[in-house]
Design an enzyme around this catalytic site. Structure first.
Site, PDB file in Angstrom:
ATOM      1  NE  ARG A  70      -3.984  -1.745   2.476  1.00 18.69           N
ATOM      2  CZ  ARG A  70      -5.095  -1.758   1.744  1.00 18.69           C
ATOM      3  NH1 ARG A  70      -5.352  -0.775   0.920  1.00 18.69           N
ATOM      4  NH2 ARG A  70      -5.956  -2.750   1.849  1.00 18.69           N
ATOM      5  CG  LEU A  98      -5.646   6.718   0.509  1.00 19.48           C
ATOM      6  CD1 LEU A  98      -6.298   8.092   0.373  1.00 19.48           C
ATOM      7  CD2 LEU A  98      -4.686   6.470  -0.637  1.00 19.48           C
ATOM      8  CG  HIS A 112     -18.450   7.880   3.748  1.00 24.07           C
ATOM      9  ND1 HIS A 112     -17.765   6.771   3.291  1.00 24.07           N
ATOM     10  CD2 HIS A 112     -19.376   7.425   4.615  1.00 24.07           C
ATOM     11  CE1 HIS A 112     -18.256   5.688   3.868  1.00 24.07           C
ATOM     12  NE2 HIS A 112     -19.233   6.056   4.676  1.00 24.07           N
TER      13      HIS A 112
HETATM   14  C1  GAR Z   1     -20.109   7.678  -4.182  1.00 26.49           C
HETATM   15  O1  GAR Z   1     -21.384   7.324  -3.699  1.00 26.49           O
HETATM   16  C2  GAR Z   1     -19.161   7.956  -3.037  1.00 26.49           C
HETATM   17  O2  GAR Z   1     -19.762   8.582  -1.949  1.00 26.49           O
HETATM   18  C3  GAR Z   1     -18.731   6.552  -2.684  1.00 26.49           C
HETATM   19  O3  GAR Z   1     -18.508   5.952  -3.940  1.00 26.49           O
HETATM   20  C4  GAR Z   1     -19.454   6.483  -4.877  1.00 26.49           C
HETATM   21  C5  GAR Z   1     -18.730   6.876  -6.146  1.00 26.49           C
HETATM   22  O4  GAR Z   1     -19.648   7.189  -7.157  1.00 26.49           O
HETATM   23  N1  GAR Z   1     -17.554   6.542  -1.865  1.00 26.49           N
HETATM   24  C6  GAR Z   1     -17.385   5.734  -0.824  1.00 26.49           C
HETATM   25  O5  GAR Z   1     -18.189   4.876  -0.507  1.00 26.49           O
HETATM   26  C7  GAR Z   1     -16.095   5.946  -0.052  1.00 26.49           C
HETATM   27  N2  GAR Z   1     -16.066   5.134   1.115  1.00 26.49           N
HETATM   28  P1  GAR Z   1     -19.159   7.811  -8.534  1.00 26.49           P
HETATM   29  O6  GAR Z   1     -18.013   6.956  -9.054  1.00 26.49           O
HETATM   30  O7  GAR Z   1     -20.354   7.769  -9.452  1.00 26.49           O
HETATM   31  O8  GAR Z   1     -18.716   9.221  -8.266  1.00 26.49           O
END
Ligand code: GAR
Length: 194
Positions: A70, A98, A112
């Site tokens: 990582r 990260l 989030h």
């Molecule tokens: C979003 O809903 C974001 O909040 C989530 O991934 C999706 C990406 O959508 N992130 C997480 O869950 C982070 N833990 P997108 O690729 O259409 O922007």
């Protein structure tokens, strides 16, 4: 005119990347121009790649599977972000944990899909939908060493309706995301005190 350079990291469909590009790229807010100067993905088939290209920005592909640890992957991200003189890095659906190699060197915010500290991790939308919490929503927070735990910058919530389908719930979350993320970037980069 001052220019603020933003990097956006994504792993998936990239709808939030597109919202950032549409609402912020090369636009001026309070006399400061925002430029999405760099997009990075760790997935060669990520839907966001096409969305980035549509705006003339060829994403950097940095695949975590090419690195032994990582830390080495994070080092490659840090190198690229530093080289581009980025003012703010935005994690928009970047599904990697990260290490301090990244979090100690890069000023970054994360989107989030829950009302943190509730429902950390990768299944937040489903867990929030299935929970008995009366409200659901979205959080933008500073990225810190601990997953989904940095200081909260912005949250938007709504009352859950008993009859709402999972599809409609997801749609509502994404609609809020597409507003709150660009708004937060403007607030952080273009408000008078910066
Ligand atoms: C979003 O809903 C974001 O909040 C989530 O991934 C999706 C990406 O959508 N992130 C997480 O869950 C982070 N833990 P997108 O690729 O259409 O922007």
């Amino acid at each position: 005119m001052p220019i603020k350079r933003v990097a956006v990291l994504f792993s998936g469909s990239g709808s939030n990347l597109e919202a950032l590009l549409e609402k912020l790229h090369n636009k001026v807010f309070n006399g400061t121009k925002i430029e999405i100067a760099l997009t990075i993905t760790n997935k060669k088939d990520a839907g966001g790649i096409k969305r980035s290209q549509k705006f003339g920005i060829e994403p950097e592909l940095i695949e975590h599977k090419d690195f032994d640890s990582r830390e080495e992957f994070d080092e490659a991200l840090v190198r690229k972000i530093k080289k581009e003189n980025i003012d703010l890095t935005v994690l928009a659906g970047f599904m990697r944990i990260l290490t301090p190699v990244f979090t100690n060197q890069i000023k970054a915010i994360n989107l989030h899909p829950s009302l943190l500290p509730l429902f950390k991790g990768a299944n937040a939308i489903k867990e929030s939908f299935e929970s008995n919490e009366p409200r659901a929503g979205v959080t933008v927070h500073w990225v810190s060493e601990e997953l989904d735990s940095g200081e909260i910058i912005a949250q938007k919530s709504f009352e859950k309706e008993k009859k709402m389908s999972f599809e409609k719930f997801k749609e509502k979350i994404h609609k809020i995301e597409h507003e709150i993320l660009p708004e937060t970037v403007i607030k952080l980069l273009c408000e008078k005190m910066n």
